[in-house]
Design an enzyme around this catalytic site. Structure first.
Site, PDB file in Angstrom:
ATOM      1  N   LYS A 154      41.939  34.689  33.363  1.00 20.43           N
ATOM      2  CA  LYS A 154      40.212  34.242  33.419  1.00 20.43           C
ATOM      3  C   LYS A 154      39.627  34.928  32.263  1.00 20.43           C
ATOM      4  CE  LYS A 154      37.138  33.799  37.223  1.00 20.43           C
ATOM      5  NZ  LYS A 154      36.636  34.383  38.721  1.00 20.43           N
ATOM      6  N   SER A 189      35.133  30.268  41.242  1.00 19.79           N
ATOM      7  CA  SER A 189      34.813  30.422  39.811  1.00 19.79           C
ATOM      8  C   SER A 189      36.058  30.370  38.924  1.00 19.79           C
ATOM      9  CB  SER A 189      34.002  31.460  39.438  1.00 19.79           C
ATOM     10  OG  SER A 189      34.539  32.786  39.753  1.00 19.79           O
ATOM     11  N   SER A 210      36.680  33.171  44.940  1.00 20.35           N
ATOM     12  CA  SER A 210      36.712  32.329  43.686  1.00 20.35           C
ATOM     13  C   SER A 210      38.076  32.309  43.122  1.00 20.35           C
ATOM     14  CB  SER A 210      36.201  33.072  42.538  1.00 20.35           C
ATOM     15  OG  SER A 210      34.658  33.075  42.556  1.00 20.35           O
TER      16      SER A 210
END
Lengths: 98, 479
Positions: free
Chosen positions: B80, B155, B179
């Protein structure tokens, strides 16, 4: 939310955010709705509950005062948009011109 | 699809050991899959083809020279974009960090490299991990590989889409209020939020520091667990890591017989979607059939979790995001007006709408005259939420809940910020309490994946993963 709540204009100034006027208005409307939503907290019966700021329950995390290998200052400074030697180069903090 | 891109961590390593596969061949299969798939999905913000091939060649040389292979040898990982990888961009999905190439690896990345993984690239996210759909990335939205008209969740939506589409073996995500868990559920994956403090946050671009954790998104509990075992443990560079972390790479007792699983009645009452309701009851039935004892429990503070989370998170985020002032990283400010005016203009121009909302809310709830009513009140409710969990964990080993209110929703369909915050209703309390939780796919009557959340006691990640693996075996979910 009460009438004495600070304006979004004031808050964004405190937060160091310069917004265009139309965005300021949209944010003000959203701000009111979000604060009304989190006002649900006022119904909570917290009694004597103490505040929780972290969940690890670790306290006073110390380490030996010895020098250990780390990322060099120059390497970190090099990621800045402006630098001079091992210093970050900032615009003037007081007054207008750099 | 090339079958190589669907291999598990264990089978990759075995094929490398048996010389049935080379790492270069494997990495090329993933890169070619990314080239053909990701233009449509938008999972990656940066693909490091050269770095991945170089790491693959180095690993193949070690294999040829007869070295012992590390546990994750050949595992191809996507990271990420709010986690630093030395020399690769780290924008955290924000224009304010465009051009920032961090000079160090996050601890989790350094540990994965030492365990033999190949880093293939950086994945998309909602700006600064603020969101639940990956539509709030400053760069582009990511689409759900199971239905490209829908969001992958967020996210960590880029990481979830990359794993689900076979563009990496596993991925790292971060979870502040759900997330990792929610995108895992939306994409039909396993996603694990470990106990707060068991995995180092050094190199994770901070959003809400008292809740941010790093964890894996994977196609199986076994893969997720291998990654967690490699990244977990005390780190002198993160003073909030726990001194003793015991996270096993191998499953222990996965039998569900005799496990006591609680289903909080307030969570069940909060379900509005029929598919989610049906999936949860099917999961309860299978747990019972496999010998677990499923009982109803009560968490009376459930309704307060999302309001508490949306006071504490913006407060912490407003402090963490104060550092983006154009001096130390990312985009430079216009220097003609002095530092204060220059940084205010830069922040106004380059932060997206959600970071600006949270900075403003956080500035308010921390301000003199309002902190007692909002921030300190939320901290007290946070204590009640922890006490609620502690009470039920006297009766049960684990809790079972839904992950998200609905399966993946269509792109653009949740425009209102408060509606987006409601994605966290089954997830925020766990974050506030710092507990470990896993999202795993469960059977559904619909076309889109649905996940269930298992929640464990603090520090009991091994038991959580054992039961998750037992449940995975008891619940065959068609891919």
């Amino acid at each position: 939310m009460s009438d004495t709540t600070p304006t979004v204009e004031h808050l964004t100034k405190l937060a160091n955010l310069e917004l265009p006027t139309d965005e300021q208005a949209a944010l003000a409307a959203e701000f009111r709705r979000i604060i009304d939503f989190v006002d649900a907290l006022r119904s909570a019966e917290v009694g004597e509950a103490q505040p929780t700021s972290q969940v690890t329950e670790l306290e006073n995390v110390y380490r030996a005062d010895t020098v250990e290998p780390s990322v060099h200052a120059r390497t970190l400074v090099e990621t800045a948009p402006h630098q001079q030697g091992t210093y970050f180069r900032a615009p003037a903090v007081f007054g207008g011109q750099p | 699809m090339n079958e190589l891109v669907g291999l598990s961590i264990g089978s990759i390593r075995q094929r490398l050991v048996d010389c049935q596969l080379s790492t270069v061949e494997l990495v090329d299969a993933y890169l070619s899959h990314i080239s053909s798939q990701d233009r449509a999905l938008g999972s990656f913000l940066h693909v490091d083809a050269d770095g991945a091939r170089a790491a693959a060649r180095a690993l193949d040389q070690r294999i040829q020279s007869g070295d012992d292979l590390p546990r994750l040898a050949g595992t191809v990982v996507a990271v990420k974009d709010n986690i630093t990888v030395k020399g690769l961009p780290a924008t955290a999905g924000s224009r304010i960090l465009a051009g920032y190439d961090p000079p160090y690896d996050a601890t989790v990345v350094a540990r994965l490299r030492a365990a033999g993984v190949i880093i293939i690239g950086k994945t998309n996210l909602d700006e600064f991990a603020m969101g639940a759909s990956t539509e709030q990335s400053a760069w582009h939205p990511t689409k759900n590989p199971r239905d490209p008209e829908r969001v992958p969740g967020g996210s960590s939506g880029g990481s979830a889409a990359a794993v689900a589409a076979g563009m990496c073996t596993v991925a790292l995500g971060s979870d502040t209020g759900g997330s990792i868990r929610q995108p895992a559920a939306f994409c039909g994956l396993v996603g694990v939020r470990p106990t707060y403090g068991s995995v180092s946050r050094y190199g994770l671009i901070a959003m809400a520091s008292s809740m941010d954790v790093i964890g894996p998104l994977a196609r199986s509990v076994a893969d997720a667990r291998q990654v967690l075992a490699a990244i977990a443990g005390y780190d002198p560079d993160d003073a909030t890591t726990l001194p003793h972390v015991n996270l096993s790479a191998r499953a222990g007792q996965t039998s569900l017989t005799g496990r006591r699983v609680g289903v909080p009645k307030e969570y069940v009452a909060g379900i509005t979607d029929q598919e989610v309701r049906d999936s949860l009851s099917a999961t309860v039935d299978r747990l019972g059939a496999a010998g677990a004892e499923v009982i109803e429990v009560s968490l009376p503070t459930t309704a307060l979790a999302v309001p508490t989370y949306y006071v504490i998170t913006p407060a912490e985020a407003s402090s963490n995001l104060a550092r983006y002032d154009g001096l130390r990283f990312g985009q430079p400010s216009d220097r003609t007006h002095g530092h204060g005016a220059a940084s205010a203009r830069l922040r106004g121009q380059l932060f997206g709408r959600e970071p600006k909302r949270r900075i403003t809310i956080g500035t308010f709830t921390l301000s003199a005259g309002y902190a007692d009513r909002y921030y300190h009140a939320a901290q007290r409710v946070r204590t009640l939420i922890r006490q609620d969990f502690a009470r039920v964990f006297d009766q049960v080993d684990l809790l079972l809940t839904p992950v998200a209110p609905t399966p993946a929703f269509p792109l653009g369909s949740v425009a209102d910020p408060l509606a987006m915050y409601q994605q966290d209703i089954f997830l925020a309390a766990v974050s506030l309490a710092g507990l470990p939780a896993a999202a795993i796919p469960v059977p559904t009557s619909g076309q889109l994946p649905v996940g269930a959340q298992l929640i464990g006691r603090s520090g009991d990640d091994n038991l959580l993963l054992d039961v998750a693996e037992g449940l995975e075996q008891a619940l065959p979910v068609s891919p």
